[in-house]
Design an enzyme around this catalytic site. Structure first.
Site, mmCIF file in Angstrom:
data_model
loop_
_atom_site.group_PDB
_atom_site.id
_atom_site.type_symbol
_atom_site.label_atom_id
_atom_site.label_comp_id
_atom_site.label_asym_id
_atom_site.label_seq_id
_atom_site.Cartn_x
_atom_site.Cartn_y
_atom_site.Cartn_z
ATOM 1 N NE ARG A 176 -5.690 6.442 20.482
ATOM 2 C CZ ARG A 176 -4.656 5.887 19.872
ATOM 3 N NH1 ARG A 176 -4.210 4.713 20.269
ATOM 4 N NH2 ARG A 176 -4.051 6.508 18.869
ATOM 5 C CG ASN A 236 -1.813 1.196 1.319
ATOM 6 O OD1 ASN A 236 -1.732 2.106 0.499
ATOM 7 N ND2 ASN A 236 -2.659 1.236 2.327
ATOM 8 C CG HIS A 284 -12.810 3.746 3.661
ATOM 9 N ND1 HIS A 284 -13.508 4.780 4.268
ATOM 10 C CD2 HIS A 284 -11.503 4.003 3.877
ATOM 11 C CE1 HIS A 284 -12.639 5.613 4.823
ATOM 12 N NE2 HIS A 284 -11.407 5.163 4.597
ATOM 13 N N GLY A 314 -10.602 1.529 12.959
ATOM 14 C CA GLY A 314 -9.991 1.857 14.245
ATOM 15 C C GLY A 314 -10.940 2.309 15.333
ATOM 16 N NE ARG A 338 -6.079 2.138 0.020
ATOM 17 C CZ ARG A 338 -5.994 3.340 0.582
ATOM 18 N NH1 ARG A 338 -4.845 3.801 1.003
ATOM 19 N NH2 ARG A 338 -7.072 4.089 0.718
ATOM 20 C CD GLU A 348 -9.025 -1.277 4.198
ATOM 21 O OE1 GLU A 348 -9.152 -0.558 3.188
ATOM 22 O OE2 GLU A 348 -8.675 -0.825 5.304
ATOM 23 N NE ARG A 360 -9.712 12.808 4.165
ATOM 24 C CZ ARG A 360 -9.519 11.502 4.074
ATOM 25 N NH1 ARG A 360 -10.507 10.664 4.386
ATOM 26 N NH2 ARG A 360 -8.373 11.014 3.667
#
Length: 397
Positions: A285, A7, A180, A331, A91, A385, A241
């Site tokens: 987090r 990737n 995705h 995640g 990818r 993936e 974003r």
């Protein structure tokens, strides 16, 4: 059979070597700061041990070459000879309308892929560099491209078209593509295996929630809508974003701040989202910690974040005339129980009911977190993936 998955990003190269006889990862890692000072490669061995190896990586060919050397390194390598690698799966970010499935990377295919560069000017050239590097270092080794956009090519025209002048679609391919896709494909298939049902007849909403985030509506195993658009900017609120914003607001901001197109893109992609709202971080987090300490903007950010996810789930339930399964992955989706609880507790109109105790401490594991009474099965399915890319590669050999 051994498959190497690559990737290649603009300044990074992630990799994983799979033994496809057992579908296990032999080793994995990533080169970071490619083309920059202080480059290094992080290596994760099969036993879980991690090592960081400093190495100057001026460009992608050198990065791939160094990764190859690590695979056969006497101390941390896992194979004796590079000839043990049967193929490489890549990818590939943006295949436009050209690719609706994974393909062997021939010269003709790569030429078509290059034609999609305008749609992903940062990602596609980096993907191509990885392919060229392998061609140079191991001529004749089969290579396969697995496209982020391919799974979404089954969307009907009313879902992927924008209400812009039609010639913008005809001339420049301006439409919704979605991203995705490899993750949405993997989890929508895997959740059916996990629940012991067939994809046919099932209406599934897959929520890939990470620093980048998207939701897809999957009916009968095929994507019928997704939240990201021409670029990965549209849709959900993400780490940096903005997600959905009124186009008129963007022209207003451009004028007020005196921004050009690059400046506006930088603001929307790198300075907005959870980082922009909180002023704290793009890391969930750290935002959660700020929230627990009473930070009001962190609370607002979470309220907005959860609301946007619920709104898309509701929209896709409407688009499919119902919903049988909701999947959380990536995640944040896999590792933040509070996200799943907050999203699901206001989906009661769909008949969603989650087991709060079962959800509470669940992180990174496959599980059914809805109650037996819930009309919609709610699951956590860790995405893979890389395994999907390796599997597609093996299938094409």
């Amino acid at each position: 059979m051994k498959i190497l998955v690559l990737n290649c990003g603009s300044s990074s190269i992630k990799y994983a070597l799979y033994d496809m006889d057992t579908k296990t990862v032999m080793t994995s890692g990533g080169a970071e700061r490619v083309g920059l000072d202080g480059a290094f490669v992080k290596v994760k061995l099969a036993n879980g041990e991690k090592k960081t190896v400093m190495h100057d990586i001026p460009e992608h060919t050198e990065g791939v070459k160094f990764i190859f050397s690590l695979l056969v390194d006497p101390e941390i390598g896992v194979i004796k000879d590079l000839k043990e690698i049967n193929a490489v799966g890549h990818r590939m970010v943006h295949g436009g309308e050209k690719f609706n499935k994974s393909v062997l990377l021939t010269d003709e295919v790569l030429k078509v892929f290059e034609e999609c560069t305008d749609l992903a000017p940062l990602h596609n050239p980096a993907n191509l560099k990885g392919v060229r590097a392998v061609q140079e270092l191991m001529p004749g080794l089969p290579q396969v491209g697995v496209f982020d956009t391919a799974f979404h090519q089954t969307m009907p025209k009313e879902a992927f078209m924008y209400a812009l002048p039609y010639d913008l679609y005809e001339k420049y391919g301006v439409r919704r593509y979605g991203f995705h896709g490899t993750s949405h494909r993997y989890v929508s298939q895997r959740v059916c295996e996990f629940l012991g049902v067939k994809p046919e007849g099932k209406k599934i909403i897959t929520c890939h929630i990470g620093n980048g985030a998207s939701i897809a509506a999957v009916k009968d195993g095929k994507c019928v809508d997704t939240s990201m658009g021409l670029t990965p900017l549209e849709g959900l609120i993400m780490g940096t974003r903005s997600g959905d914003v009124d186009g008129g607001a963007l022209t207003f901001i451009e004028k007020k701040l005196g921004l050009d197109a690059d400046g506006l893109s930088d603001l929307l992609n790198k300075k907005s989202g959870m980082l922009g709202i909180t002023g704290v971080s793009s890391d969930m987090r750290e935002i959660e910690k700020a929230f627990e300490e009473g930070n009001e903007r962190a609370k607002l950010a979470f309220d907005m974040y959860f609301y946007r996810i619920r709104k898309y789930i509701g929209a896709y339930a409407a688009a499919m005339d119902g919903c049988d399964i909701i999947v959380f992955t990536a995640g944040v989706g896999e590792n933040q129980p509070s996200l799943r609880e907050e999203v699901c507790k206001k989906l009661t109109y769909l008949g969603v009911e989650i087991d709060v105790e079962k959800n509470k401490n669940l992180r990174g594991k496959e599980a059914l977190i809805s109650t037996p009474e819930s009309k919609v099965a709610v699951c956590v399915i860790p995405t893979d993936e890389e395994l999907m890319i390796a599997s597609d590669t093996m299938a094409l050999l």
